[in-house]
Design an enzyme around this catalytic site. Structure first.
Site, PDB file in Angstrom:
ATOM      1  N   ARG A   1      11.948 -14.133 -23.865  1.00 17.48           N
ATOM      2  CA  ARG A   1      11.469 -12.742 -23.801  1.00 17.48           C
ATOM      3  C   ARG A   1       9.955 -12.638 -23.660  1.00 17.48           C
ATOM      4  O   ARG A   1       9.363 -11.627 -24.057  1.00 17.48           O
ATOM      5  CB  ARG A   1      11.912 -11.946 -25.029  1.00 17.48           C
ATOM      6  CG  ARG A   1      13.419 -11.835 -25.170  1.00 17.48           C
ATOM      7  CD  ARG A   1      13.841 -10.845 -26.220  1.00 17.48           C
ATOM      8  NE  ARG A   1      15.184 -11.167 -26.682  1.00 17.48           N
ATOM      9  CZ  ARG A   1      15.438 -11.962 -27.733  1.00 17.48           C
ATOM     10  NH1 ARG A   1      14.444 -12.457 -28.454  1.00 17.48           N
ATOM     11  NH2 ARG A   1      16.675 -12.212 -28.063  1.00 17.48           N
TER      12      ARG A   1
ATOM     13  N   LYS B   1       2.571  -7.429 -10.910  1.00 18.55           N
ATOM     14  CA  LYS B   1       3.919  -7.504 -10.358  1.00 18.55           C
ATOM     15  C   LYS B   1       4.370  -8.958 -10.289  1.00 18.55           C
ATOM     16  O   LYS B   1       3.663  -9.816  -9.764  1.00 18.55           O
ATOM     17  CB  LYS B   1       3.968  -6.909  -8.949  1.00 18.55           C
ATOM     18  CG  LYS B   1       3.848  -5.417  -8.908  1.00 18.55           C
ATOM     19  CD  LYS B   1       4.104  -4.901  -7.494  1.00 18.55           C
ATOM     20  CE  LYS B   1       3.948  -3.398  -7.417  1.00 18.55           C
ATOM     21  NZ  LYS B   1       4.067  -2.909  -6.017  1.00 18.55           N
TER      22      LYS B   1
ATOM     23  N   GLU C   1      -5.512  -8.580   4.381  1.00 19.87           N
ATOM     24  CA  GLU C   1      -5.465  -7.741   3.183  1.00 19.87           C
ATOM     25  C   GLU C   1      -6.883  -7.430   2.686  1.00 19.87           C
ATOM     26  O   GLU C   1      -7.136  -6.352   2.134  1.00 19.87           O
ATOM     27  CB  GLU C   1      -4.643  -8.414   2.066  1.00 19.87           C
ATOM     28  CG  GLU C   1      -3.215  -8.810   2.454  1.00 19.87           C
ATOM     29  CD  GLU C   1      -2.177  -7.676   2.337  1.00 19.87           C
ATOM     30  OE1 GLU C   1      -2.543  -6.544   1.968  1.00 19.87           O
ATOM     31  OE2 GLU C   1      -0.993  -7.950   2.638  1.00 19.87           O
TER      32      GLU C   1
ATOM     33  N   LYS D   1      -8.576  -3.396  -5.740  1.00 24.48           N
ATOM     34  CA  LYS D   1      -7.167  -3.290  -6.138  1.00 24.48           C
ATOM     35  C   LYS D   1      -7.058  -2.858  -7.595  1.00 24.48           C
ATOM     36  O   LYS D   1      -6.237  -2.010  -7.945  1.00 24.48           O
ATOM     37  CB  LYS D   1      -6.410  -4.594  -5.902  1.00 24.48           C
ATOM     38  CG  LYS D   1      -4.926  -4.417  -6.249  1.00 24.48           C
ATOM     39  CD  LYS D   1      -3.989  -5.446  -5.682  1.00 24.48           C
ATOM     40  CE  LYS D   1      -2.552  -5.115  -6.112  1.00 24.48           C
ATOM     41  NZ  LYS D   1      -1.595  -6.191  -5.826  1.00 24.48           N
TER      42      LYS D   1
ATOM     43  N   GLU E   1       2.506   4.090  -9.443  1.00 22.01           N
ATOM     44  CA  GLU E   1       2.768   3.890  -8.035  1.00 22.01           C
ATOM     45  C   GLU E   1       3.243   5.146  -7.316  1.00 22.01           C
ATOM     46  O   GLU E   1       4.140   5.091  -6.487  1.00 22.01           O
ATOM     47  CB  GLU E   1       3.826   2.784  -7.891  1.00 22.01           C
ATOM     48  CG  GLU E   1       3.735   2.093  -6.566  1.00 22.01           C
ATOM     49  CD  GLU E   1       4.477   0.758  -6.594  1.00 22.01           C
ATOM     50  OE1 GLU E   1       4.794   0.284  -5.522  1.00 22.01           O
ATOM     51  OE2 GLU E   1       4.693   0.213  -7.688  1.00 22.01           O
TER      52      GLU E   1
ATOM     53  N   ARG F   1      -1.924   4.385  -5.279  1.00 16.30           N
ATOM     54  CA  ARG F   1      -1.426   3.015  -5.122  1.00 16.30           C
ATOM     55  C   ARG F   1      -0.720   2.819  -3.786  1.00 16.30           C
ATOM     56  O   ARG F   1      -0.745   1.741  -3.202  1.00 16.30           O
ATOM     57  CB  ARG F   1      -0.492   2.647  -6.283  1.00 16.30           C
ATOM     58  CG  ARG F   1      -0.168   1.159  -6.328  1.00 16.30           C
ATOM     59  CD  ARG F   1       0.264   0.713  -7.715  1.00 16.30           C
ATOM     60  NE  ARG F   1       0.567  -0.718  -7.736  1.00 16.30           N
ATOM     61  CZ  ARG F   1       0.690  -1.435  -8.843  1.00 16.30           C
ATOM     62  NH1 ARG F   1       0.516  -0.868 -10.017  1.00 16.30           N
ATOM     63  NH2 ARG F   1       0.957  -2.714  -8.784  1.00 16.30           N
TER      64      ARG F   1
ATOM     65  N   ASN G   1      -0.510   0.165   0.865  1.00 18.27           N
ATOM     66  CA  ASN G   1       0.466  -0.181   1.895  1.00 18.27           C
ATOM     67  C   ASN G   1       0.003   0.167   3.303  1.00 18.27           C
ATOM     68  O   ASN G   1       0.815   0.205   4.227  1.00 18.27           O
ATOM     69  CB  ASN G   1       1.796   0.509   1.600  1.00 18.27           C
ATOM     70  CG  ASN G   1       2.485  -0.126   0.413  1.00 18.27           C
ATOM     71  OD1 ASN G   1       2.468  -1.344   0.267  1.00 18.27           O
ATOM     72  ND2 ASN G   1       3.070   0.691  -0.435  1.00 18.27           N
TER      73      ASN G   1
ATOM     74  N   HIS H   1       1.579  -1.441   6.281  1.00 15.41           N
ATOM     75  CA  HIS H   1       2.748  -2.184   5.798  1.00 15.41           C
ATOM     76  C   HIS H   1       4.075  -1.616   6.291  1.00 15.41           C
ATOM     77  O   HIS H   1       5.040  -2.362   6.461  1.00 15.41           O
ATOM     78  CB  HIS H   1       2.748  -2.250   4.267  1.00 15.41           C
ATOM     79  CG  HIS H   1       1.811  -3.288   3.714  1.00 15.41           C
ATOM     80  ND1 HIS H   1       0.459  -3.274   3.950  1.00 15.41           N
ATOM     81  CD2 HIS H   1       2.038  -4.402   2.957  1.00 15.41           C
ATOM     82  CE1 HIS H   1      -0.114  -4.316   3.339  1.00 15.41           C
ATOM     83  NE2 HIS H   1       0.828  -5.013   2.732  1.00 15.41           N
TER      84      HIS H   1
ATOM     85  N   HIS I   1       6.198  -4.131   8.092  1.00 15.60           N
ATOM     86  CA  HIS I   1       7.521  -4.592   7.649  1.00 15.60           C
ATOM     87  C   HIS I   1       8.533  -4.516   8.786  1.00 15.60           C
ATOM     88  O   HIS I   1       9.410  -5.371   8.900  1.00 15.60           O
ATOM     89  CB  HIS I   1       8.003  -3.768   6.457  1.00 15.60           C
ATOM     90  CG  HIS I   1       7.278  -4.088   5.182  1.00 15.60           C
ATOM     91  ND1 HIS I   1       7.133  -3.183   4.156  1.00 15.60           N
ATOM     92  CD2 HIS I   1       6.643  -5.213   4.777  1.00 15.60           C
ATOM     93  CE1 HIS I   1       6.434  -3.747   3.169  1.00 15.60           C
ATOM     94  NE2 HIS I   1       6.125  -4.973   3.531  1.00 15.60           N
TER      95      HIS I   1
ATOM     96  N   HIS J   1       3.202 -12.233   6.950  1.00 15.82           N
ATOM     97  CA  HIS J   1       3.030 -10.882   6.424  1.00 15.82           C
ATOM     98  C   HIS J   1       1.672 -10.296   6.844  1.00 15.82           C
ATOM     99  O   HIS J   1       1.596  -9.171   7.355  1.00 15.82           O
ATOM    100  CB  HIS J   1       3.165 -10.923   4.900  1.00 15.82           C
ATOM    101  CG  HIS J   1       2.839  -9.639   4.223  1.00 15.82           C
ATOM    102  ND1 HIS J   1       3.654  -8.541   4.300  1.00 15.82           N
ATOM    103  CD2 HIS J   1       1.780  -9.268   3.450  1.00 15.82           C
ATOM    104  CE1 HIS J   1       3.110  -7.544   3.613  1.00 15.82           C
ATOM    105  NE2 HIS J   1       1.978  -7.962   3.086  1.00 15.82           N
TER     106      HIS J   1
END
Ligand SMILES: NC(=O)c1ccc[n+]([C@@H]2O[C@H](COP(=O)([O-])OP(=O)(O)OC[C@H]3O[C@@H](n4cnc5c(N)ncnc54)[C@H](O)[C@@H]3O)[C@@H](O)[C@H]2O)c1
Ligand SMILES: NC(=O)c1ccc[n+]([C@@H]2O[C@H](COP(=O)([O-])OP(=O)(O)OC[C@H]3O[C@@H](n4cnc5c(N)ncnc54)[C@H](O)[C@@H]3O)[C@@H](O)[C@H]2O)c1
Ligand SMILES: [Zn+2]
Ligand SMILES: [Zn+2]
Lengths: 361, 361
Positions: free
Chosen positions: A124, A146, A188, A230, A240, A244, A248, A251, A255, A268
């Protein structure tokens, strides 16, 4: 080995942590020691990165009396899954690692995400240190907390928000990075300038050649300012919903490209570069960017050896692929667009026809 | 269906949540609706509990316009693992569940732990409601936020702390519970009295027959006071160093029994009962409990149809098995012992010989 080091403090109350950026940080055990609960670590890396850097990191720790377990995973996004995650748990349990053992991620974003997730969930939660070795992971996954793995039905579908104790971004490690991976990370970096930091963008225009040559001071500065941007965005918007989403930029288009070409064919960052050009084109059609601004954006991506033309998939294919993206709200595709360099907005308020024109280029 | 309902608020700042306790709560959709972000839930249950209670829960929700997905897992502790967890993720992704989907656990502690862990990790966290249907899960896993799964090398090795939005403890569901499972839950109820709440213990002595007969008011009260005791302990000690360890009364002995007999042969609560008797015996040897107190403890466990004699494994076998337990600090076995009824201490400060005598009984 003399080295200068920059430190950025990510402020998150009692989960705050420092990001140290500089040369030869990897082998400076004294940077790591104060963050250990007990002198026991498990370093997670992969078959590409471990032969290059494991000894540099592990030996000084061992000299300082730390018990080091090495966990070497297969390399690749394809292994960012539950089976590989289990290899980490297996090794931790076989070595009877307890709650005081610190996990150290040594590698790119794949290793960082998986190790962070293992740290979030083993017993945990155990402490965790990030040592990102790709530019992309240094400027992106170092901040935001993340962690996670992929599921056959989607990327990063399983995960947790979990903060590291410490991030070490050693610019020396970038020297062995394949050129395409370096460029992908630069995409990025440029993004941060475009979405919210015109001064950083200006600075990058002057320094892009040095950055591509991995000049130490310039690289360190680029990482520092990227992480700071960031961190500011993430702090302002933990959930988000608002700013935030500007992270993207490029993106949603990107994607679609990654998806259409098969994941991994375009990196990417390469897809993000081409996608950012598409976002700029649409922004121009809305009167939000002028020709000179669009030209500056193209130019800097070119200087970073990044693609500025997306593959010609056809408008309908694009629309279809973009519709699958999670940024769809009520059937309208929300996009990050530019209102000048250094200013971005998230909007679904543009003429459908303008989008189709951009996609037909 | 008229019913009285008791509510306990678990105070955790912005993660606080209510535990509602009473009859026929399962089918009261209006208790659940205010806690949903969007009218979409995934109910996770198993092949034993779903035929009994799924419709009672799901139909009123559907009538109220909620989209309900049912995920039915195989039944048993043996399935509390990564493969079964993946069945939950698969179903969520196949049904395109988003971050606003609430997971509802309908079942005992196995379903609760796994569903809570799936909720903690699906898309890095989705809302979660617990509907525990065993007494053990109503009085134990409803409070504390522990979620997780087993690993072949150890129980509950992988997990997360994650709080539910709401707990519904419906006392009616206990009527279908096998008698041994009910008794096993009562062992944990008695434990709360023993470790910190002499008034509750006194009350239990007067009401144990009614509790075993599932008298509604008594059952509800027993659950309420159990959860309140656990909530108090957990709040006082979020990091499991001090008082929280007293929740393990009888557990170090009990785990040795479970382990030696093969998991599942003795139910956890049965082993805890026998283990608690051993702890009482050792406490008596230290002069901390008198004969009358030990007799009261034995008597209440007997009234709950719980074993008061541990299997005769031999002293060395016990010492060995207990040494494997994680409560060992620096080679000494820390035990939860009694200093009277309602007063417990965690200590490794007892003569080794006294422990050996207790183990040789
Ligand atoms: N957590 C976050 O916030 C976040 C943000 C962005 C991306 N990501 C994730 O990161 C991953 C992509 O990260 P990435 O671009 O670093 O990919 P990666 O981890 O796959 O690394 C790219 C390749 O470079 C190799 N490599 C790494 N360091 C090297 C070095 N110093 N020298 C030589 N080779 C080296 C790797 O082994 C790999 O083959 C994706 O899974 C993505 O989902 C996470
Ligand atoms: N999260 C925590 O804080 C916490 C605390 C204590 C225990 N646990 C975990 O809980 C698990 C044990 O929980 P448990 O004792 O509830 O076991 P369980 O979930 O296996 O349930 C016992 C049996 O009763 C069946 N059952 C459940 N409700 C029923 C009902 N109303 N009628 C008929 N049958 C029913 C179950 O299907 C199962 O066969 C363990 O995995 C343990 O690790 C967790
Ligand atoms: Zn990106
Ligand atoms: Zn227990």
């Amino acid at each position: 080995m003399a080295s200068t080091m920059q430190t950025l403090e990510v402020s998150l109350g009692d989960r705050s942590y420092p990001i140290h950026i500089g040369q030869h940080l990897l082998s400076q055990a004294e940077l790591i020691l104060p963050h250990l609960k007990r002198k026991q670590v498990a370093i997670v890396s992969n078959t590409t990165v471990a032969p290059l850097y494991m000894a540099q990191l592990a030996e000084p720790l061992r000299m300082a009396g730390v018990k080091v377990i090495e966990i070497i995973l297969p390399d690749g996004e394809a292994y960012k899954n539950t089976e590989t995650l289990n290899l980490i748990y297996d090794a931790l349990l076989q070595n009877r690692c307890e709650r005081s053992t610190t996990l150290i991620a040594l590698g790119g974003g794949v290793i960082g995400d998986m190790t962070g997730y293992a740290a979030a969930t083993y017993l945990r939660g155990v402490p965790f240190i990030q040592i990102p070795t790709t530019l992309l992971s240094q400027v992106d996954s170092s901040v935001g907390g993340k962690t996670g793995i992929n599921h056959p039905l989607g990327k990063n579908m399983i995960g947790a928000f979990y903060q590291p104790q410490l991030v070490l971004a050693d610019t020396e490690t970038l020297k062995t990075l394949p050129a395409r991976e370096l460029s992908a990370g630069v995409a990025e970096v440029i993004k941060y300038g475009l979405i919210r930091d015109v001064k950083f963008f200006d600075w990058l225009e002057s320094n892009i050649v040095k950055l591509m040559a991995l000049d130490t001071a310039v690289t360190s500065e680029a990482i520092y300012r990227s992480c700071q941007n960031k961190a500011d965005v993430v702090a302002a918007d933990e959930h988000e919903t608002g700013e935030r989403a500007t992270l993207n930029l490029g993106h949603t288009f990107g994607h679609a490209v990654e998806n259409a070409m098969g994941y991994g064919v375009w990196l990417h960052g390469e897809a993000v570069a081409a996608g950012t050009i598409m976002a700029a084109d649409l922004s121009k059609r809305l009167g939000w960017l002028n020709d000179a601004e669009v030209a500056r954006i193209s130019k800097i991506f070119k200087a970073a050896n990044l693609p500025i033309e997306a593959p010609k998939l056809g408008v309908d294919k694009y629309i279809d692929l973009m519709g699958l993206d999670k940024k769809v709200v009520d059937g309208k595709i929300r996009l990050v667009l530019q209102q000048g360099i250094g200013k971005s907005v998230v909007t679904s308020d543009y003429p459908a026809e303008a989008l189709r024109q951009t996609l037909s280029l």
